[in-house]
Design a protein around this motif. Structure first.
Motif, PDB file in Angstrom:
ATOM      1  N   MET A  55      15.598 -13.603 -22.656  1.00 43.12           N
ATOM      2  CA  MET A  55      16.944 -13.767 -22.117  1.00 43.12           C
ATOM      3  C   MET A  55      17.225 -12.721 -21.037  1.00 43.12           C
ATOM      4  O   MET A  55      17.871 -13.029 -20.013  1.00 43.12           O
ATOM      5  CB  MET A  55      17.969 -13.652 -23.248  1.00 43.12           C
ATOM      6  N   ARG A  87      15.444 -13.712 -17.782  1.00 42.04           N
ATOM      7  CA  ARG A  87      16.124 -14.787 -17.064  1.00 42.04           C
ATOM      8  C   ARG A  87      17.486 -14.351 -16.544  1.00 42.04           C
ATOM      9  O   ARG A  87      18.188 -15.132 -15.915  1.00 42.04           O
ATOM     10  CB  ARG A  87      16.305 -15.987 -17.975  1.00 42.04           C
ATOM     11  N   GLY A  88      17.872 -13.114 -16.806  1.00 45.17           N
ATOM     12  CA  GLY A  88      19.143 -12.610 -16.309  1.00 45.17           C
ATOM     13  C   GLY A  88      20.328 -12.969 -17.167  1.00 45.17           C
ATOM     14  O   GLY A  88      21.479 -12.766 -16.743  1.00 45.17           O
ATOM     15  N   GLU A  89      20.096 -13.472 -18.343  1.00 44.71           N
ATOM     16  CA  GLU A  89      21.194 -13.839 -19.243  1.00 44.71           C
ATOM     17  C   GLU A  89      21.660 -12.661 -20.098  1.00 44.71           C
ATOM     18  O   GLU A  89      22.649 -12.778 -20.832  1.00 44.71           O
ATOM     19  CB  GLU A  89      20.759 -14.982 -20.162  1.00 44.71           C
ATOM     20  N   LEU A  90      20.960 -11.538 -19.999  1.00 47.41           N
ATOM     21  CA  LEU A  90      21.297 -10.363 -20.809  1.00 47.41           C
ATOM     22  C   LEU A  90      21.075  -9.132 -19.948  1.00 47.41           C
ATOM     23  O   LEU A  90      20.009  -8.984 -19.331  1.00 47.41           O
ATOM     24  CB  LEU A  90      20.416 -10.321 -22.058  1.00 47.41           C
ATOM     25  N   SER A  91      22.080  -8.253 -19.925  1.00 46.93           N
ATOM     26  CA  SER A  91      21.958  -7.039 -19.112  1.00 46.93           C
ATOM     27  C   SER A  91      20.989  -6.066 -19.778  1.00 46.93           C
ATOM     28  O   SER A  91      20.646  -6.185 -20.967  1.00 46.93           O
ATOM     29  CB  SER A  91      23.333  -6.381 -18.948  1.00 46.93           C
ATOM     30  N   GLU A  99      25.683 -10.314 -28.103  1.00 48.09           N
ATOM     31  CA  GLU A  99      25.186 -11.634 -27.667  1.00 48.09           C
ATOM     32  C   GLU A  99      25.294 -12.600 -28.847  1.00 48.09           C
ATOM     33  O   GLU A  99      24.559 -12.470 -29.821  1.00 48.09           O
ATOM     34  CB  GLU A  99      23.740 -11.523 -27.179  1.00 48.09           C
ATOM     35  N   ARG A 127      24.483 -15.710 -29.247  1.00 46.65           N
ATOM     36  CA  ARG A 127      23.335 -16.569 -29.548  1.00 46.65           C
ATOM     37  C   ARG A 127      22.294 -15.830 -30.398  1.00 46.65           C
ATOM     38  O   ARG A 127      21.708 -16.406 -31.323  1.00 46.65           O
ATOM     39  CB  ARG A 127      22.708 -17.070 -28.244  1.00 46.65           C
TER      40      ARG A 127
END
Length: 533
Positions: free
Chosen positions: A272, A275-279, A163, A165
């Motif tokens: 993250m 919010r579903g931005e990271l598996s 990731e 970010r």
């Protein structure tokens, strides 16, 4: 201190120069560190694949392959760990021995004026505590610091894969690993050097105390001697406390940076994922990777103090190797010819401190073949004259000549090759007699010293005492040269039978030793030194 403090970074630069002769072994040692770094940085990627591509889809075959890959990586790491420790210990020991050899060679080149102002205990600590600190870093701490530093750097690159970010957020904290300790580095380096110096003074004081035990006991100076030693111990403890405090502050800044990085990045990664931005697999890999990176940061803080101690020791060794002898051969020095006529002092003046002359206006001629004794009270200059004659020192004014040749124009080795000296202090060969010492001095340096052959006591070969073990059974050993001079039982080796034997008969008188004919070399000038007052 004539040179700036090295510090940990300066010490690493010095290590690179010391390790240059062993570059091949260093490269191999570096390669053995890669599996340890790979285990810490690639394991999170395998965990992500295990969760996202095997556990959630319920793919048993893929899970088996990933677990097998983890096992292979772990086994490779264990094997390379053994090789890494072996190579690190091997290279570290050789570098330490190289430094010891350099110091020993340098000691032989330094003039006596250096030993006048140096303390023996302080010099010995360079061989013990200073070099021990350096060897400890080279064999253990340098390897750990390299693995941890590579784990942080490679882990940051893997974070960009997981990731980007979170990787950028990690970059914000990483400068604190360097800038925090940098705030205290100057004071910490100076404190570590002063601690090493104070430890050397303590060792010198202990050495002086042990060598002066006769005087201390004769004049009941035990309370005074113990008081001085306690003062040294107090100063060493004070310096150690300061070193520990500053090293602790440096380690605390590194640990605080790592802990802050752990809390912030874990919190950010968790939100993250919510919010579903990271598996889920990426979140597990991120947690594992950031944990390894923070652990590496924490372990880096543990090597701060060893590196500072090694830097202080390297500083003291560098200062020693920077010393230059006062008496050196001239660029055009020639070999001194064979002595023929006389040794002469011409209006010689010399001072040890450069202010008060120890000898002044000395003019003296000693013809070849004459014996001259220098007699006088302590401090009158007898030792100084002998030191000038051997060119251990050079006169401030005037000159010392042999057959008209100024000793400052000849090579020292050629001069000493024609000098024969018998010193009061024979600490270099405490187990040798005067005869064997002279024998060794007159042989090439490559010749191995062997004791001179003993004069045989008897030429009789009729010893019949192979089984004689008691005074009564030794009645047949009357001709054995291994008999005891006191008439009591004595076990030895029979010259004739090569067996054990005993005898109660006193040995025959020893054969008187022949006087060896004099040679031209035996008429060389002789001095008596460490020289008697």
């Amino acid at each position: 201190m004539s040179q700036p403090v090295l510090g940990p970074l300066g010490f690493l630069a010095a290590c690179l120069a010391w390790l240059r002769p062993y570059r091949t072994q260093c490269v191999l040692a570096g390669l053995t560190l890669l599996p340890a770094v790979a285990f810490c940085t690639l394991q999170p990627l395998l965990l992500r694949a295990l969760v996202d591509d095997a556990v959630i889809p319920r793919d048993a075959r893929r899970a088996t392959r990933l677990v097998a890959a983890l096992a292979v990586l772990l086994a490779l790491d264990a094997v390379m760990e053994l090789a890494s420790h072996y190579l690190s210990a091997r290279v570290g020991a050789r570098v330490s021995n190289d430094l010891r050899a350099r110091m020993l060679e340098h000691f032989q080149r330094l003039s006596l004026s250096f030993y006048d102002r140096a303390q023996l205990g302080s010099l010995l600590t360079r061989f013990t505590s200073d070099l021990d600190a350096i060897e400890r870093v080279l064999t253990r701490d340098l390897r750990a610091a390299t693995v941890n530093a590579l784990t942080i750097v490679v882990g940051l690159g893997v974070l960009f894969v997981v990731e980007w970010r979170l990787a950028l957020l990690t970059l914000v904290f990483l400068p604190g690993i360097y800038l925090g300790p940098r705030l205290f580095s100057r004071r910490a380096d100076m404190a570590s050097y002063e601690r090493q110096e104070e430890g050397a003074r303590l060792a010198a004081s202990v050495q002086e105390n042990l060598s002066a035990q006769v005087v201390i006991k004769a004049f009941a100076l035990q309370p005074l001697a113990l008081g001085r030693l306690r003062d040294h111990l107090g100063r060493v403890a004070s310096r150690s406390d300061r070193v520990g405090l500053l090293a602790g502050l440096q380690a605390a800044t590194i640990s605080a940076t790592g802990s802050s990085l752990l809390v912030v990045t874990i919190g950010t990664g968790t939100f993250m994922a919510i919010r579903g931005e990271l598996s889920v697999g990426s979140l597990v890999a991120f947690f594992e990777l950031i944990w390894w990176m923070v652990s590496a940061v924490q372990r880096l803080s543990d090597v701060v103090l060893p590196f500072q101690q090694a830097a202080g020791g390297a500083q003291r060794i560098t200062e020693l190797l920077a010393e230059r002898p006062d008496v050196v051969d001239a660029p055009d020095a020639v070999a001194v010819p064979a002595f023929a006529r006389e040794l002469r002092f011409e209006d010689v003046r010399f001072s040890y401190d450069g202010e008060r002359p120890n000898i002044a206006g000395v003019t003296l001629a000693i013809p070849a073949g004459h014996s001259v004794a220098l007699v006088g009270p302590s401090g009158c200059g007898k030792s100084t004259l002998l030191a000038l004659m051997l060119r251990f020192r050079d006169p401030d004014e005037g000159r010392v000549t042999i057959d008209g040749v100024d000793l400052r124009t000849v090579a020292q080795a050629s001069l000493l090759a024609q000098m024969g000296s018998v010193f009061q202090d024979t600490s270099c060969s405490t187990r040798r007699s005067a005869r064997t010492s002279v024998w060794a001095a007159r042989r090439p340096v490559t010749a191995r010293w062997r004791p001179p052959p003993a004069t045989p006591r008897s030429t009789s070969s009729s010893c019949r005492c192979r089984r004689a073990t008691t005074p009564r059974s030794a009645s047949g050993a009357r001709d054995c040269p291994a008999a005891s001079a006191s008439g009591s039982r004595w076990r030895g080796r029979c010259c004739a039978t090569r067996g054990s034997c005993c005898s109660t008969r006193p040995p025959p008188p020893s054969t008187p030793r022949r006087r060896r004919p004099s040679t031209p070399r035996s008429s060389a000038w002789a001095g008596i030194a460490r020289w008697c007052p």
